[in-house]
Design a protein around this motif. Sequence first.
Motif, PDB file in Angstrom:
ATOM      1  N   ILE A 126      -2.950  -9.645  -0.592  1.00 25.72           N
ATOM      2  CA  ILE A 126      -3.107  -8.214  -0.321  1.00 25.72           C
ATOM      3  C   ILE A 126      -3.409  -7.494  -1.623  1.00 25.72           C
ATOM      4  CG2 ILE A 126      -2.042  -6.118   0.582  1.00 25.72           C
ATOM      5  CD1 ILE A 126      -0.260  -7.829   2.321  1.00 25.72           C
ATOM      6  N   ALA A 127      -4.551  -6.822  -1.667  1.00 21.40           N
ATOM      7  CA  ALA A 127      -4.897  -5.987  -2.816  1.00 21.40           C
ATOM      8  C   ALA A 127      -4.335  -4.594  -2.574  1.00 21.40           C
ATOM      9  CB  ALA A 127      -6.415  -5.924  -2.990  1.00 21.40           C
ATOM     10  N   GLY A 128      -3.336  -4.209  -3.357  1.00 17.02           N
ATOM     11  CA  GLY A 128      -2.716  -2.898  -3.196  1.00 17.02           C
ATOM     12  C   GLY A 128      -1.319  -3.000  -2.630  1.00 17.02           C
ATOM     13  N   ALA A 129      -0.344  -2.418  -3.343  1.00 17.00           N
ATOM     14  CA  ALA A 129       1.047  -2.424  -2.886  1.00 17.00           C
ATOM     15  C   ALA A 129       1.530  -1.001  -2.669  1.00 17.00           C
ATOM     16  CB  ALA A 129       1.939  -3.154  -3.887  1.00 17.00           C
ATOM     17  N   GLY A 130       0.691  -0.215  -1.979  1.00 18.12           N
ATOM     18  CA  GLY A 130       1.103   1.115  -1.542  1.00 18.12           C
ATOM     19  C   GLY A 130       1.772   1.019  -0.181  1.00 18.12           C
ATOM     20  N   ILE A 131       1.830   2.136   0.535  1.00  6.05           N
ATOM     21  CA  ILE A 131       2.475   2.149   1.848  1.00  6.05           C
ATOM     22  C   ILE A 131       1.794   1.174   2.797  1.00  6.05           C
ATOM     23  CG2 ILE A 131       2.901   3.572   3.891  1.00  6.05           C
ATOM     24  CD1 ILE A 131       3.309   5.949   1.971  1.00  6.05           C
ATOM     25  N   GLY A 132       0.449   1.173   2.814  1.00  2.00           N
ATOM     26  CA  GLY A 132      -0.275   0.292   3.715  1.00  2.00           C
ATOM     27  C   GLY A 132      -0.105  -1.175   3.378  1.00  2.00           C
ATOM     28  N   GLY A 133      -0.247  -1.517   2.101  1.00  6.39           N
ATOM     29  CA  GLY A 133      -0.126  -2.905   1.695  1.00  6.39           C
ATOM     30  C   GLY A 133       1.269  -3.470   1.900  1.00  6.39           C
ATOM     31  N   LEU A 134       2.289  -2.682   1.547  1.00 10.96           N
ATOM     32  CA  LEU A 134       3.666  -3.151   1.690  1.00 10.96           C
ATOM     33  C   LEU A 134       4.063  -3.290   3.155  1.00 10.96           C
ATOM     34  CD1 LEU A 134       5.355  -1.017  -1.122  1.00 10.96           C
ATOM     35  CD2 LEU A 134       4.966  -3.493  -1.162  1.00 10.96           C
ATOM     36  N   THR A 135       3.637  -2.333   3.986  1.00 13.81           N
ATOM     37  CA  THR A 135       3.942  -2.428   5.418  1.00 13.81           C
ATOM     38  C   THR A 135       3.260  -3.644   6.028  1.00 13.81           C
ATOM     39  OG1 THR A 135       4.149  -0.015   5.576  1.00 13.81           O
ATOM     40  CG2 THR A 135       3.838  -1.223   7.628  1.00 13.81           C
ATOM     41  N   THR A 136       2.018  -3.890   5.649  1.00  8.92           N
ATOM     42  CA  THR A 136       1.308  -5.072   6.126  1.00  8.92           C
ATOM     43  C   THR A 136       2.048  -6.336   5.726  1.00  8.92           C
ATOM     44  OG1 THR A 136      -0.813  -3.916   5.979  1.00  8.92           O
ATOM     45  CG2 THR A 136      -0.884  -6.323   6.050  1.00  8.92           C
ATOM     46  N   ALA A 137       2.559  -6.370   4.501  1.00  7.87           N
ATOM     47  CA  ALA A 137       3.307  -7.534   4.029  1.00  7.87           C
ATOM     48  C   ALA A 137       4.534  -7.796   4.897  1.00  7.87           C
ATOM     49  CB  ALA A 137       3.722  -7.333   2.573  1.00  7.87           C
ATOM     50  N   LEU A 138       5.233  -6.734   5.295  1.00  9.66           N
ATOM     51  CA  LEU A 138       6.413  -6.903   6.147  1.00  9.66           C
ATOM     52  C   LEU A 138       6.044  -7.479   7.506  1.00  9.66           C
ATOM     53  CD1 LEU A 138       8.410  -3.624   5.379  1.00  9.66           C
ATOM     54  CD2 LEU A 138       9.004  -5.954   4.676  1.00  9.66           C
ATOM     55  N   PHE A 139       4.959  -6.984   8.098  1.00 10.74           N
ATOM     56  CA  PHE A 139       4.539  -7.499   9.401  1.00 10.74           C
ATOM     57  C   PHE A 139       4.089  -8.954   9.306  1.00 10.74           C
ATOM     58  CE2 PHE A 139       4.226  -3.049  10.892  1.00 10.74           C
ATOM     59  CZ  PHE A 139       4.804  -3.198  12.145  1.00 10.74           C
ATOM     60  N   LEU A 140       3.367  -9.291   8.255  1.00 11.08           N
ATOM     61  CA  LEU A 140       2.934 -10.671   8.083  1.00 11.08           C
ATOM     62  C   LEU A 140       4.127 -11.605   7.883  1.00 11.08           C
ATOM     63  CD1 LEU A 140      -0.187 -10.143   5.789  1.00 11.08           C
ATOM     64  CD2 LEU A 140      -0.187 -10.835   8.190  1.00 11.08           C
ATOM     65  N   HIS A 141       5.106 -11.134   7.110  1.00 10.95           N
ATOM     66  CA  HIS A 141       6.324 -11.921   6.903  1.00 10.95           C
ATOM     67  C   HIS A 141       7.037 -12.161   8.225  1.00 10.95           C
ATOM     68  CE1 HIS A 141       9.958 -13.427   4.987  1.00 10.95           C
ATOM     69  NE2 HIS A 141      10.666 -12.512   5.628  1.00 10.95           N
ATOM     70  N   GLU A 142       7.090 -11.127   9.084  1.00 13.51           N
ATOM     71  CA  GLU A 142       7.717 -11.274  10.401  1.00 13.51           C
ATOM     72  C   GLU A 142       6.993 -12.335  11.224  1.00 13.51           C
ATOM     73  OE1 GLU A 142      10.358  -9.417  12.168  1.00 13.51           O
ATOM     74  OE2 GLU A 142      10.946  -9.125  10.080  1.00 13.51           O
ATOM     75  N   ALA A 143       5.689 -12.478  10.995  1.00  8.50           N
ATOM     76  CA  ALA A 143       4.895 -13.456  11.739  1.00  8.50           C
ATOM     77  C   ALA A 143       4.926 -14.836  11.093  1.00  8.50           C
ATOM     78  CB  ALA A 143       3.453 -12.972  11.849  1.00  8.50           C
ATOM     79  N   GLY A 144       5.684 -14.987   9.999  1.00 12.04           N
ATOM     80  CA  GLY A 144       5.814 -16.275   9.356  1.00 12.04           C
ATOM     81  C   GLY A 144       4.689 -16.615   8.402  1.00 12.04           C
ATOM     82  N   ILE A 145       3.966 -15.594   7.937  1.00 13.37           N
ATOM     83  CA  ILE A 145       2.834 -15.812   7.039  1.00 13.37           C
ATOM     84  C   ILE A 145       3.249 -15.478   5.610  1.00 13.37           C
ATOM     85  CG2 ILE A 145       0.483 -15.063   6.463  1.00 13.37           C
ATOM     86  CD1 ILE A 145       0.101 -14.462   9.446  1.00 13.37           C
ATOM     87  N   GLU A 146       2.973 -16.366   4.686  1.00 12.75           N
ATOM     88  CA  GLU A 146       3.272 -16.147   3.272  1.00 12.75           C
ATOM     89  C   GLU A 146       2.386 -15.033   2.727  1.00 12.75           C
ATOM     90  OE1 GLU A 146       3.273 -18.611  -0.985  1.00 12.75           O
ATOM     91  OE2 GLU A 146       2.667 -19.597   0.878  1.00 12.75           O
ATOM     92  N   VAL A 147       2.922 -14.221   1.822  1.00 17.07           N
ATOM     93  CA  VAL A 147       2.206 -13.052   1.316  1.00 17.07           C
ATOM     94  C   VAL A 147       2.299 -12.989  -0.205  1.00 17.07           C
ATOM     95  CG1 VAL A 147       2.081 -10.525   1.326  1.00 17.07           C
ATOM     96  CG2 VAL A 147       2.643 -11.741   3.428  1.00 17.07           C
ATOM     97  N   GLU A 148       1.206 -12.543  -0.832  1.00 10.97           N
ATOM     98  CA  GLU A 148       1.212 -12.216  -2.257  1.00 10.97           C
ATOM     99  C   GLU A 148       0.428 -10.923  -2.438  1.00 10.97           C
ATOM    100  OE1 GLU A 148       0.365 -14.318  -6.626  1.00 10.97           O
ATOM    101  OE2 GLU A 148      -0.222 -15.336  -4.765  1.00 10.97           O
ATOM    102  N   LEU A 149       1.022  -9.957  -3.155  1.00 10.32           N
ATOM    103  CA  LEU A 149       0.408  -8.648  -3.344  1.00 10.32           C
ATOM    104  C   LEU A 149       0.040  -8.427  -4.804  1.00 10.32           C
ATOM    105  CD1 LEU A 149       3.215  -8.102  -1.348  1.00 10.32           C
ATOM    106  CD2 LEU A 149       1.785  -6.112  -0.856  1.00 10.32           C
ATOM    107  N   PHE A 150      -1.043  -7.659  -5.007  1.00  9.71           N
ATOM    108  CA  PHE A 150      -1.501  -7.314  -6.347  1.00  9.71           C
ATOM    109  C   PHE A 150      -1.676  -5.802  -6.431  1.00  9.71           C
ATOM    110  CE2 PHE A 150      -2.827 -11.544  -5.254  1.00  9.71           C
ATOM    111  CZ  PHE A 150      -2.445 -12.286  -6.362  1.00  9.71           C
TER     112      PHE A 150
END
Length: 208
Positions: free
Chosen positions: A5-29
């Motif tokens: 995920i490029a961007g750790a603002g509200i959109g990027g961080l929220t997306t990371a939480l949903f992906l984590h809930e789905a069992g998907i590994e995440v890395e943000l920049f």
Amino acid sequence: MKALIAGAGIGGLTTALFLHEAGIEVELFERADDIRELGVGINMLPHAVKALAGLGLMPALDAEGVRTRELVYTNRFGQIVWQELRGIDAGYEVPQISIHRGRLLGLIHRAVVNRLGGDVISTASRVDAFEQNEGEVVAHFRRHDGSRGEAHGDLLIGADGIHSAVRAVLYPEEGPPIWNGTMLWRGATPWPVWRDGRTMAVAGATFV
């Protein structure tokens, strides 16, 4: 599967939480040096609140924001033109929340750190290019010290704002955003409780 995920603002961080809930590994920049609680007040309508409530963030939203009960439109003299109930008081399952943008970002950031770990976010790292083949996507990023790095994943999500570098790669001929000539000034000031303390007002706007 791993998502970059490029961007750790509200959109990027929220997306990371949903992906984590789905069992998907995440890395943000994130291009900023740190995740800072900046901004002024915003209003979250029920459909947005419902998404965060589904992530278990309703208690945090209640602690940091206000459940908006009513919206009032007035002219520049303060005379009421229209008023209506909002959120739960208007029949929705979840409330409308008035909250400081920085506090909203902060509570989502804390949830990411608590659930995924702080090491999933690389700050001072701006994704500026990527390449994709049949097997993976490679994101290239530049750190503030001038050094470069790359990350490998199955997909790349561009949540890097209005001047998105990811979007610029996908649409190189698009050019900068087109300004329509409208300027908005925002600010904050100390104020005593108005009406019931849960009323939102829009004053002096142009009504059609």
